[in-house]
Motif scaffolding. Structure first.
Motif, short mmCIF file in Angstrom:
data_model
loop_
_atom_site.label_atom_id
_atom_site.label_comp_id
_atom_site.label_asym_id
_atom_site.label_seq_id
_atom_site.Cartn_x
_atom_site.Cartn_y
_atom_site.Cartn_z
N GLY A 15 41.63 34.37 107.70
CA GLY A 15 42.69 33.68 106.97
C GLY A 15 42.91 34.21 105.57
O GLY A 15 44.03 34.41 105.12
N GLN A 16 41.80 34.47 104.86
CA GLN A 16 41.93 34.98 103.49
C GLN A 16 42.42 36.42 103.48
O GLN A 16 43.21 36.79 102.62
CB GLN A 16 40.59 34.86 102.75
CG GLN A 16 40.36 33.52 102.11
CD GLN A 16 40.33 32.38 103.11
OE1 GLN A 16 39.68 32.47 104.13
NE2 GLN A 16 41.03 31.31 102.81
N LEU A 17 41.97 37.22 104.44
CA LEU A 17 42.42 38.62 104.47
C LEU A 17 43.91 38.70 104.78
O LEU A 17 44.65 39.44 104.12
CB LEU A 17 41.61 39.43 105.48
CG LEU A 17 41.90 40.92 105.50
CD1 LEU A 17 41.63 41.58 104.15
CD2 LEU A 17 41.07 41.60 106.59
N LEU A 18 44.36 37.95 105.77
CA LEU A 18 45.78 37.97 106.11
C LEU A 18 46.63 37.39 104.98
O LEU A 18 47.72 37.88 104.69
CB LEU A 18 46.03 37.23 107.42
CG LEU A 18 45.38 37.86 108.65
CD1 LEU A 18 45.63 37.01 109.89
CD2 LEU A 18 45.83 39.28 108.86
N SER A 19 46.11 36.38 104.31
CA SER A 19 46.82 35.81 103.16
C SER A 19 46.92 36.81 102.02
O SER A 19 47.89 36.83 101.27
CB SER A 19 46.12 34.55 102.66
OG SER A 19 46.24 33.52 103.60
N GLN A 20 45.89 37.66 101.91
CA GLN A 20 45.92 38.68 100.87
C GLN A 20 47.10 39.62 101.07
O GLN A 20 47.78 39.99 100.12
CB GLN A 20 44.60 39.47 100.90
CG GLN A 20 44.35 40.25 99.67
CD GLN A 20 44.00 39.37 98.48
OE1 GLN A 20 43.27 39.80 97.63
NE2 GLN A 20 44.50 38.18 98.37
N TRP A 21 47.36 40.00 102.32
CA TRP A 21 48.49 40.87 102.61
C TRP A 21 49.81 40.16 102.27
O TRP A 21 50.70 40.75 101.68
CB TRP A 21 48.45 41.32 104.07
CG TRP A 21 49.60 42.19 104.45
CD1 TRP A 21 50.59 41.90 105.33
CD2 TRP A 21 49.90 43.50 103.94
NE1 TRP A 21 51.49 42.94 105.42
CE2 TRP A 21 51.09 43.94 104.57
CE3 TRP A 21 49.29 44.33 103.02
CZ2 TRP A 21 51.67 45.16 104.31
CZ3 TRP A 21 49.87 45.56 102.76
CH2 TRP A 21 51.04 45.97 103.40
#
Length: 134
Positions: A15-21
């Protein structure tokens, strides 16, 4: 809005990695201003580019599809050369590492569904090693 400490990207839950994008694409589209990311505008644009590539590399490593390069390409179109630097070194320091770590720790403790125990354990080991070695 947060740009996670560059050294913790590989320990971010899905979730955090995809939100980073998504957050990076918002910066590319609007040059968002937010108290947690305003510091990036103090650095040369190539540092944001290096950070972006690191996010994309981690997404690809996990098998996530990276789509929509248009905003990124437009944002960096005037960038002539890029130095392979550690991005945002005056902000992504030891203190910020701790801030991000405790943020992620709370997410794990509160039961974030996509935060697997082995990933959290690896995060803890990495941060302990860093903090004890300095």
């Amino acid at each position: 809005m947060r740009l996670w400490h560059v050294d913790l990207l590989e320990y971010l839950p899905r979730g955090q990695l995809l939100s980073q994008w998504r957050e990076l694409n918002s910066i590319f589209a609007k040059e968002d201003k937010h108290i947690l990311i305003n510091y990036i505008y103090e650095y040369p644009k190539d540092e944001l580019y290096v950070y972006t590539v690191k996010v994309m590399d981690e997404m690809k490593k996990r098998g996530y599809k990276v789509r929509a390069y248009e905003k990124m390409d437009n944002y960096f179109e005037d960038l002539e050369s890029v130095k392979n630097v550690k991005p945002f070194k005056n902000h992504h320091d030891r203190e910020y590492l701790q801030i991000c770590y405790y943020n992620l720790k709370e997410k794990f403790i509160r039961g974030q569904k996509d935060y697997e125990e082995d990933m959290y354990d690896n995060l803890c080991k990495y941060v302990d090693d860093i903090l004890l070695s300095q």
